[in-house]
Design an enzyme around this catalytic site. Sequence first.
Site, PDB file in Angstrom:
ATOM      1  N   LEU A   1       0.854  -1.185   0.000  1.00  0.00           N
ATOM      2  CA  LEU A   1       0.000   0.000   0.000  1.00  0.00           C
ATOM      3  C   LEU A   1       0.891   1.236   0.000  1.00  0.00           C
ATOM      4  O   LEU A   1       1.898   1.277   0.715  1.00  0.00           O
ATOM      5  CB  LEU A   1      -0.897   0.013   1.242  1.00  0.00           C
ATOM      6  CG  LEU A   1      -2.028  -1.021   1.286  1.00  0.00           C
ATOM      7  CD1 LEU A   1      -2.627  -1.084   2.683  1.00  0.00           C
ATOM      8  CD2 LEU A   1      -3.107  -0.688   0.265  1.00  0.00           C
ATOM      9  N   ASP A   2       0.527   2.244  -0.791  1.00  0.00           N
ATOM     10  CA  ASP A   2       1.341   3.458  -0.792  1.00  0.00           C
ATOM     11  C   ASP A   2       1.056   4.284   0.460  1.00  0.00           C
ATOM     12  O   ASP A   2       0.198   3.940   1.281  1.00  0.00           O
ATOM     13  CB  ASP A   2       1.141   4.266  -2.077  1.00  0.00           C
ATOM     14  CG  ASP A   2      -0.298   4.746  -2.258  1.00  0.00           C
ATOM     15  OD1 ASP A   2      -1.030   4.843  -1.259  1.00  0.00           O
ATOM     16  OD2 ASP A   2      -0.688   5.032  -3.411  1.00  0.00           O
ATOM     17  N   VAL A   3       1.782   5.378   0.604  1.00  0.00           N
ATOM     18  CA  VAL A   3       1.740   6.148   1.850  1.00  0.00           C
ATOM     19  C   VAL A   3       0.335   6.665   2.148  1.00  0.00           C
ATOM     20  O   VAL A   3      -0.129   6.627   3.298  1.00  0.00           O
ATOM     21  CB  VAL A   3       2.741   7.324   1.780  1.00  0.00           C
ATOM     22  CG1 VAL A   3       2.608   8.211   3.010  1.00  0.00           C
ATOM     23  CG2 VAL A   3       4.166   6.797   1.672  1.00  0.00           C
TER      24      VAL A   3
END
Length: 313
Positions: A97-99
């Site tokens: 998952l990205d930030v």
Amino acid sequence: MGSKGSTRLHGLFAVYKPPGLNWKHLRNTVELQLLKGLNSQMQYTPQEHIRFLLGPMEGSEGKELTLTATSVPVLSEHPLVRGPNYRSVKVGVGHRLDVKSSGVQVLGVGRGNKLLTDIYNAHLTKDYTVRGLLGKATDDFSDEGRLIEKTTYDHVTPEKLSRILAVIQGSHQKALVMYSNLDLKTQEAYEMAVKGLIRPMDKSPMLITGIRCLQFAPPEFLLEIRCMHETQQLLRRVVHEIGLELKSAAVCTQVRRIRDGVFTLEDALLRTQWDMHSIEKSIQKVAPRIEAELKKCQTVALCHRDPVGQPSS
């Protein structure tokens, strides 16, 4: 990672990643907590050995020396000298998952790192809830990006949104069949399609197998998307494209993964549960489900290798 005291620390588990946290920082935090748990199990037992020490003989007023057998501690095995027993533990990260995103993040520890590869090759679907905001467009499709334009959205209705979602799902369903290399005219392939077992066995663009609107309260709306081979940025782009199809504009305000393969939100450990005991329990809990899913995927893969309706060589 050593074997003693860690035999149950082999497998897959899920944690809940909050928004704003980088996946590398999450992994490092989990590794640190596991090392603390492993090293806390190792109890130091003081050991002593006999040494002959030179000292004054009794009654000699210190003028004569003699060797006296004395028990002294073995400091070479003291934790402050030797250091911790476990210095590293390998934690792998599944579909990242990205930030900006939040939700279920699958991790593997020990032999579970190989299972991460098996899960990746199984091409399992994932579920997301995606929030959109009508009326503006940005350069990165999120509400934090640079504003490009503002538009009206009074003409947007739930019916119009539902029609666009149906078109998106239909086009992706056709792509799914194309990348699966199956002939849907055969009975076996049709039954696989009914059961939702059709999937590409190789790399493909993002495929949406299901999309629906859960909430519509202009300018906000909430979508549930089932997909594979996605990135969170591609999901934000979907929201942007929906806004264009609605003759308006839209940005994505939230991407939240609620399921990753067999892992759901109920399986995801909260930040206060990122300890060795909770992780061990989670690994034991989900292991049967993972095994069953991988067996099912092996059956599906065999059907894809020998296309239905064609004689196998």
